[in-house]
Design an enzyme around this catalytic site. Structure first.
Site, mmCIF file in Angstrom:
data_model
loop_
_atom_site.group_PDB
_atom_site.id
_atom_site.type_symbol
_atom_site.label_atom_id
_atom_site.label_comp_id
_atom_site.label_asym_id
_atom_site.label_seq_id
_atom_site.Cartn_x
_atom_site.Cartn_y
_atom_site.Cartn_z
ATOM 1 N N HIS A 195 38.246 -4.446 -35.022
ATOM 2 C CA HIS A 195 39.103 -3.538 -34.254
ATOM 3 C C HIS A 195 39.197 -2.171 -34.928
ATOM 4 O O HIS A 195 39.219 -1.138 -34.268
ATOM 5 C CB HIS A 195 40.489 -4.151 -34.071
ATOM 6 C CG HIS A 195 40.506 -5.174 -32.985
ATOM 7 N ND1 HIS A 195 41.530 -6.065 -32.806
ATOM 8 C CD2 HIS A 195 39.601 -5.446 -32.029
ATOM 9 C CE1 HIS A 195 41.253 -6.832 -31.776
ATOM 10 N NE2 HIS A 195 40.088 -6.485 -31.288
ATOM 11 N N ARG A 302 27.269 -11.246 -20.811
ATOM 12 C CA ARG A 302 27.152 -12.556 -21.479
ATOM 13 C C ARG A 302 28.431 -13.358 -21.219
ATOM 14 O O ARG A 302 29.419 -13.193 -21.927
ATOM 15 C CB ARG A 302 26.948 -12.359 -22.979
ATOM 16 C CG ARG A 302 25.626 -11.713 -23.371
ATOM 17 C CD ARG A 302 25.546 -11.588 -24.884
ATOM 18 N NE ARG A 302 24.214 -11.346 -25.380
ATOM 19 C CZ ARG A 302 23.745 -10.147 -25.730
ATOM 20 N NH1 ARG A 302 24.507 -9.088 -25.623
ATOM 21 N NH2 ARG A 302 22.518 -10.024 -26.186
ATOM 22 N N ARG A 338 25.084 -13.360 -16.485
ATOM 23 C CA ARG A 338 24.169 -14.408 -16.930
ATOM 24 C C ARG A 338 24.979 -15.690 -17.075
ATOM 25 O O ARG A 338 26.078 -15.669 -17.637
ATOM 26 C CB ARG A 338 23.578 -14.029 -18.289
ATOM 27 C CG ARG A 338 22.713 -15.142 -18.838
ATOM 28 C CD ARG A 338 22.070 -14.743 -20.129
ATOM 29 N NE ARG A 338 23.011 -14.766 -21.237
ATOM 30 C CZ ARG A 338 22.681 -14.400 -22.476
ATOM 31 N NH1 ARG A 338 21.476 -13.962 -22.735
ATOM 32 N NH2 ARG A 338 23.564 -14.449 -23.445
ATOM 33 N N GLU A 435 12.460 -15.267 -21.785
ATOM 34 C CA GLU A 435 12.715 -15.249 -23.230
ATOM 35 C C GLU A 435 12.136 -16.471 -23.934
ATOM 36 O O GLU A 435 12.162 -16.564 -25.155
ATOM 37 C CB GLU A 435 14.217 -15.126 -23.514
ATOM 38 C CG GLU A 435 15.099 -16.150 -22.831
ATOM 39 C CD GLU A 435 16.586 -15.945 -23.119
ATOM 40 O OE1 GLU A 435 16.936 -15.157 -24.005
ATOM 41 O OE2 GLU A 435 17.397 -16.591 -22.432
ATOM 42 N N ASN A 458 15.288 -10.504 -27.695
ATOM 43 C CA ASN A 458 15.877 -11.063 -28.919
ATOM 44 C C ASN A 458 15.345 -12.475 -29.151
ATOM 45 O O ASN A 458 14.976 -12.848 -30.259
ATOM 46 C CB ASN A 458 17.409 -11.118 -28.817
ATOM 47 C CG ASN A 458 17.999 -9.774 -28.481
ATOM 48 O OD1 ASN A 458 17.322 -8.761 -28.596
ATOM 49 N ND2 ASN A 458 19.249 -9.752 -28.054
ATOM 50 N N ASP A 459 15.328 -13.249 -28.071
ATOM 51 C CA ASP A 459 14.798 -14.608 -28.197
ATOM 52 C C ASP A 459 13.289 -14.646 -28.054
ATOM 53 O O ASP A 459 12.621 -15.407 -28.739
ATOM 54 C CB ASP A 459 15.447 -15.529 -27.150
ATOM 55 C CG ASP A 459 16.811 -15.980 -27.609
ATOM 56 O OD1 ASP A 459 16.914 -16.435 -28.758
ATOM 57 O OD2 ASP A 459 17.777 -15.853 -26.838
ATOM 58 N N ARG A 469 15.829 -15.486 -35.533
ATOM 59 C CA ARG A 469 16.352 -14.127 -35.398
ATOM 60 C C ARG A 469 17.519 -13.836 -36.334
ATOM 61 O O ARG A 469 17.899 -12.696 -36.523
ATOM 62 C CB ARG A 469 16.754 -13.852 -33.931
ATOM 63 C CG ARG A 469 17.910 -14.691 -33.435
ATOM 64 C CD ARG A 469 18.023 -14.642 -31.911
ATOM 65 N NE ARG A 469 19.141 -13.857 -31.447
ATOM 66 C CZ ARG A 469 19.524 -13.773 -30.177
ATOM 67 N NH1 ARG A 469 18.836 -14.414 -29.225
ATOM 68 N NH2 ARG A 469 20.544 -13.053 -29.829
ATOM 69 N N CYS A 506 16.820 -6.825 -21.294
ATOM 70 C CA CYS A 506 18.191 -6.749 -21.800
ATOM 71 C C CYS A 506 18.264 -7.116 -23.276
ATOM 72 O O CYS A 506 19.341 -7.193 -23.845
ATOM 73 C CB CYS A 506 19.129 -7.614 -20.969
ATOM 74 S SG CYS A 506 18.626 -9.332 -20.929
HETATM 75 C C1 PEP Z 1 17.867 -11.929 -25.579
HETATM 76 O O1 PEP Z 1 17.551 -13.048 -26.002
HETATM 77 O O2 PEP Z 1 17.134 -10.920 -25.694
HETATM 78 C C2 PEP Z 1 19.164 -11.716 -24.922
HETATM 79 C C3 PEP Z 1 19.460 -10.582 -24.347
HETATM 80 O O3 PEP Z 1 20.073 -12.709 -24.952
HETATM 81 P P1 PEP Z 1 20.939 -13.160 -26.230
HETATM 82 O O4 PEP Z 1 20.791 -12.090 -27.271
HETATM 83 O O5 PEP Z 1 22.323 -13.324 -25.719
HETATM 84 O O6 PEP Z 1 20.300 -14.449 -26.625
HETATM 85 MG MG MG Z 2 18.544 -14.785 -25.347
#
Ligand code: PEP
Ligand code: MG
Length: 625
Positions: A195, A302, A338, A435, A458-459, A469, A506
């Site tokens: 915060h 999310r 999502r 992903e 990301n995944d 990751r 995303c």
């Molecule tokens: C991703 O995997 O790129 C993604 C956007 O979802 P998260 O980071 O919530 O797994």
């Molecule tokens: Mg993901």
């Protein structure tokens, strides 16, 4: 350490952008000490009176802070203090302090301390930031009551313009210090989502956090440079560093002014190719900020944060309220919800321990095993869709049968709502996150069943490269510019377009300005990212020619290593956007090359050839020059 000035450089995390140069003010928060005392029967009534007085005083103080916060902060940041005020009621009611006091005959400040301890034990080790922050807020309210019981005062004033250095700052410390025209904040502990960090950003005061003990080594009056963009604190800087940062500071100011002018402009290349920029979000609280950054809606909401905050699945009604409020706040922009992506690092309390949670019962796999929960979420999202600005997507889809099963349940829920004559958007767009690598190879089949793809890099990077990751040991192997990754992106985008659906992204890569031209040239239609980088990405796109971007993407696809792709893109941005590149990489084009080396933490992980020395200096560890 520099012989000349005794210069020392500390590395932490960037909490609020901007550069501040000025004298340090080391603030040590006075702790409230409490001892346990047994009351005699005739002391009890008086102790209750004192408790009520302290509660009243605390309420008055918090009300004053809330009204100051409303004047000084955006609505969402001000809510941090409104929620502290509500907590006061929780503390009073839930724990019936008065009853405990009568039964146990203990002093009131000890009982409050004891309640807080119980809470702390309950939340100890909570990974969820929202929960940890809630505990920190509760702690602050509790400390305030104890201080008032002991009739002590906090002194949060400082003469002149200073950079506040402290082990830790609470939200109200951060807010109240700002009355004194402070230049910046540096704290030993805290995260970028705390915060206090949110407040620094809202107050537009540069801040660094996680400085690992720096406060013990700085004295009030020391000259300090604070680089809130890269999480660096330089104490007693050399003249060279002072000059370098003065130049940087004026450059950042002019860049910010330029970016601010872009907010309402469309995201279109110089030759008229238009793409959408949207934001990733997890909380209703973020929406106001998202809108001010010029986002065209939310590209990833999310929903699992609802589960994480509650520690269990929210009811259909709780979900409906959240989804409707979000859709309403963003209207007429769209929101892509999502479905719950629980599992992996977003742990599931009631699950069985798994050896490889990222490869385990996660996302869509779990929801398909719990169809009633899935139906509940679908009903809530559909019911919230009457304004027709909601889209829906599914995480972790690995193949067609999974997708068909999900769509089957979705259609059943629609039927049920129609039967009950409950309104919803009959034409809601539905998409799949790409992903899981297997999805790339069946993307043709998937594309025929949905309206869009959203690439979760990301995944995708972690599964494609077999690199966890979240594992710092192998962070250098997590490479979003690896040829395998960018060629996969091309396949996904081309497959989507061949099937006449749009393709967004995303994952974090969508917000990495180094990747912007490449993604644009690959044909990405929508970029969804953390809201704070939207202006930077927009500036790059608005000054790029689409044909050039296509050529750059084509050339990048031929390169054999991640390092080569990265260098190639960096050289392009450096040539076209020198000012942006300098800000991104902490270069000093006007200087003598003798600059402090640092990259934002998220960018380090993507750079394959960083030596161990470089990586160390950016991992939040303290370093000396
Ligand atoms: C991703 O995997 O790129 C993604 C956007 O979802 P998260 O980071 O919530 O797994
Ligand atoms: Mg993901």
């Amino acid at each position: 350490m520099s012989e000349e000035t005794g210069e020392r450089i500390f590395n932490g995390l960037p909490a609020a952008g901007g550069i501040a140069i000025g004298p340090a003010f080391v603030y040590e928060r006075e702790e409230v000490f409490v001892s346990e005392r047994v009351l005699t029967p005739d002391e009890v009534d008086r102790e209750i009176l004192l408790l009520n007085e302290a509660m009243l005083r605390t309420r008055q103080e918090l009300e004053r802070i809330v009204s100051f916060a409303r004047k000084k902060l955006d609505d969402d940041a001000a809510k941090i203090f409104e929620s502290q005020l509500l907590m006061l009621e929780d503390i009073e009611m839930l724990h019936s302090l008065e009853r405990r006091l009568r039964e146990e005959k203990k002093n009131a400040d000890f009982l409050i301390y004891d309640e807080l301890k119980r809470y702390r034990e309950m939340f100890d080790g909570a990974k969820d930031i929202a929960l940890r922050e809630r505990m920190a807020d509760l702690d602050e309210v509790g400390q305030r009551i104890m201080r008032n019981l002991q009739k002590k005062r906090l002194h949060l004033t400082v003469e002149g313009r200073h950079i506040i250095i402290s082990e830790q700052l609470t939200p109200s410390d951060t807010l109240l210090f700002s009355r004194n025209d402070v230049l910046g904040y540096a704290t030993d502990t805290g995260g970028i989502a705390s915060h206090a960090a949110i407040l620094s950003r809202s107050l537009k005061i540069p801040a660094v956090t996680a400085m690992q003990g720096a406060s013990k080594e700085i004295r009030t009056g020391d000259l300090v440079i604070l680089d809130g963009q890269h999480g660096i604190l330089i104490v007693n800087p050399t003249e060279e560093h002072q000059r370098e940062y003065e130049r940087k500071s004026s450059r950042i100011e002019s860049l910010e002014a330029e970016l601010a002018e872009l907010v309402d402009l469309p995201c279109v290349t110089t030759d008229g190719h238009k793409v959408e920029l949207s934001a990733n979000a997890e909380f209703v609280d973020e929406l106001e900020y998202i809108i001010t950054q010029g986002s065209k809606g939310i590209g990833l909401y999310r929903t699992e944060h609802l589960y994480i905050a509650k520690g269990d699945f929210p009811s259909e009604q709780e979900q409906f309220i959240e989804y409707s409020a979000t859709a309403q706040s963003m209207y007429p922009q769209t929101v892509i919800f999502r479905t719950f992506d629980i599992g992996g690092d977003k742990h599931l309390n009631r699950g069985i321990p798994e050896q490889n949670p990222f490869l385990g019962w996660r996302g869509i796999r779990m929801m398909l095993d719990e169809p009633d929960l899935f139906r509940q979420q679908f009903r809530a999202i559909l019911r919230a869709s009457t304004m027709k600005n909601i889209k829906l997507m599914f995480p972790m889809i690995s193949g067609l049968s999974e997708l068909e099963e999900v769509l089957g349940i979705f259609e059943e829920v629609k039927l049920e709502l129609r039967d009950k004559q409950i309104n919803f958007d009959e034409h809601m767009e539905v998409g799949v996150m790409i992903e899981v690598p297997s999805a790339i190879f069946v993307a043709d089949e998937l594309a025929k069943r949905v309206d869009f793809f959203s690439i979760g890099t990301n995944d995708l990077v972690q599964y494609l490269m077999a690199v966890d990751r979240n594992n710092e040991l192998i962070a250098d192997l997590y490479q979003e510019f690896h040829p395998a990754v960018i060629r996969a992106l091309k396949t996904i985008i081309d497959t989507g377009h061949r099937n006449n659906i749009w393709v967004g992204m995303c994952g974090e890569m969508a917000g990495n300005p180094l990747a912007t031209v490449l993604l644009l040239g690959l044909g990405l239609d929508e970029f969804s990212m953390v809201p704070s980088v939207i202006p930077e990405v927009k500036k790059i796109i608005r000054s790029t020619n689409y044909e050039d971007a296509q050529r750059i993407a084509h050339q990048a696809l031929q390169l054999p290593t991640s390092r080569k792709v990265r260098d190639f893109l960096e050289a392009y941005v450096r040539e076209r956007q020198p000012q942006m590149m300098a800000a991104l990489l902490n270069d000093d084009p006007d200087g003598d090359g003798n600059h402090v080396s640092a990259l934002p933490v998220s960018r380090i992980a993507a750079d394959e050839d960083h030596g161990p020395g470089d990586a160390d200096s950016d991992s939040g560890k303290k370093t000396e020059d």
